[in-house]
Write a protein that holds these residues in place. Sequence first.
Motif, PDB file in Angstrom:
ATOM      1  N   ARG B 100       0.841  -1.199   0.000  1.00  0.00           N
ATOM      2  CA  ARG B 100       0.000   0.000   0.000  1.00  0.00           C
ATOM      3  C   ARG B 100       0.874   1.245   0.000  1.00  0.00           C
ATOM      4  N   LEU B 103       2.106   2.445  -3.356  1.00  0.00           N
ATOM      5  CA  LEU B 103       1.168   2.980  -4.356  1.00  0.00           C
ATOM      6  C   LEU B 103       1.429   4.446  -4.716  1.00  0.00           C
ATOM      7  N   PRO B 104       1.620   5.331  -3.725  1.00  0.00           N
ATOM      8  CA  PRO B 104       1.839   6.737  -4.092  1.00  0.00           C
ATOM      9  C   PRO B 104       3.145   6.965  -4.844  1.00  0.00           C
ATOM     10  N   ARG B 111       2.127   0.719 -10.587  1.00  0.00           N
ATOM     11  CA  ARG B 111       1.096   0.884  -9.563  1.00  0.00           C
ATOM     12  C   ARG B 111       0.097  -0.264  -9.618  1.00  0.00           C
ATOM     13  N   ASN B 112      -0.240  -0.696 -10.815  1.00  0.00           N
ATOM     14  CA  ASN B 112      -1.169  -1.823 -10.915  1.00  0.00           C
ATOM     15  C   ASN B 112      -0.581  -3.082 -10.290  1.00  0.00           C
ATOM     16  N   LEU B 115      -0.868  -2.689  -6.589  1.00  0.00           N
ATOM     17  CA  LEU B 115      -2.256  -2.907  -6.157  1.00  0.00           C
ATOM     18  C   LEU B 115      -2.607  -4.395  -6.179  1.00  0.00           C
ATOM     19  N   LEU B 118      -1.022  -5.864  -3.095  1.00  0.00           N
ATOM     20  CA  LEU B 118      -1.807  -5.477  -1.913  1.00  0.00           C
ATOM     21  C   LEU B 118      -3.093  -6.307  -1.826  1.00  0.00           C
ATOM     22  N   THR B 119      -3.760  -6.451  -2.955  1.00  0.00           N
ATOM     23  CA  THR B 119      -5.029  -7.181  -2.970  1.00  0.00           C
ATOM     24  C   THR B 119      -4.814  -8.660  -2.638  1.00  0.00           C
ATOM     25  N   ALA B 122      -4.302  -9.061   1.036  1.00  0.00           N
ATOM     26  CA  ALA B 122      -5.565  -8.861   1.758  1.00  0.00           C
ATOM     27  C   ALA B 122      -6.467 -10.086   1.623  1.00  0.00           C
ATOM     28  N   GLY B 143      -4.101  -3.055   4.732  1.00  0.00           N
ATOM     29  CA  GLY B 143      -2.780  -2.463   4.613  1.00  0.00           C
ATOM     30  C   GLY B 143      -2.604  -1.153   5.353  1.00  0.00           C
TER      31      GLY B 143
END
Lengths: 142, 146
Positions: B100, B103-104, B111-112, B115, B118-119, B122, B143
Amino acid sequence: MALGGAAVPLTGCDLFDRDDESRPPDPLEPLAAEATALEARYRAAATAVPALTERLTAIADAHRAHAEELRKVIGRPAPSGSPAASPSAAAADPDTVRTELRQAEQAGRDNAAKACAAAPAERAALLGSIAAARATHLEALK
Amino acid sequence: MSPTSGPAQALGDALAAEYAAIWAYGVIGVHLTESARSAARAAEAAHRARRDALILQLSAGGGQVPADRAGYALPYPVTDRASALKLAVEIEERTAGHWRAALPHTTGADRNKALAALTDCALRATRWRRTAGVTPLTVPFPGRQV
């Protein structure tokens, strides 16, 4: 009478808006509205299917938290004209309820992932968490 | 050394988290049986794949690639199924946090990828909660450190 005057209100509107310092709609408005609509869907389903109440309420709470965070980032309250979430009476059959929620959640997940990809840096983390959360909701509905 | 912030640092932190997750699953797996053990093995393989991709990505960028450590301190003794599942949930949430945070610092395809990582973390945390019988199965902001 409406025909002839159609252009006038538009012009008036533009001038008024400029004076009103109105900003263009935030690109996250649809996502915030979707979070609120998803919350309402889950609340209705939680009432309709007692066996799933606990699980669905937890997810409804998450959607509400998402909507609140998105509103903070947008910096404005929900537009007053936004349609009140009015889910049709949820089916009472647990399998149907789950299927319908999964469809809505899947669409929401895709929208959040797209918003994350398109977002400026300062919004990326929040949108990433929302996309991931919606993915886990799909998992929890299994 | 690496800069204190920026993409290389963020991805380096994610790599360090992946190393730790891989190590932790070695400890977790021995306390699980049957389908839970298979799930631990699959999770470990997924973390290895992320690790390898990160090493390639960071090497290609010409930056410093953090090295793995010989061992990691466990937050508590892992002695049975319950403590192993608890650690599995925590490891996934922790790793999710590092992705997470990346991401910034990323855009576009990177970034994808962050993500997706991260997903995945989770999702595994949710599955481990289900295996452990923990409710709720989900957290509102995967996250995000609370």
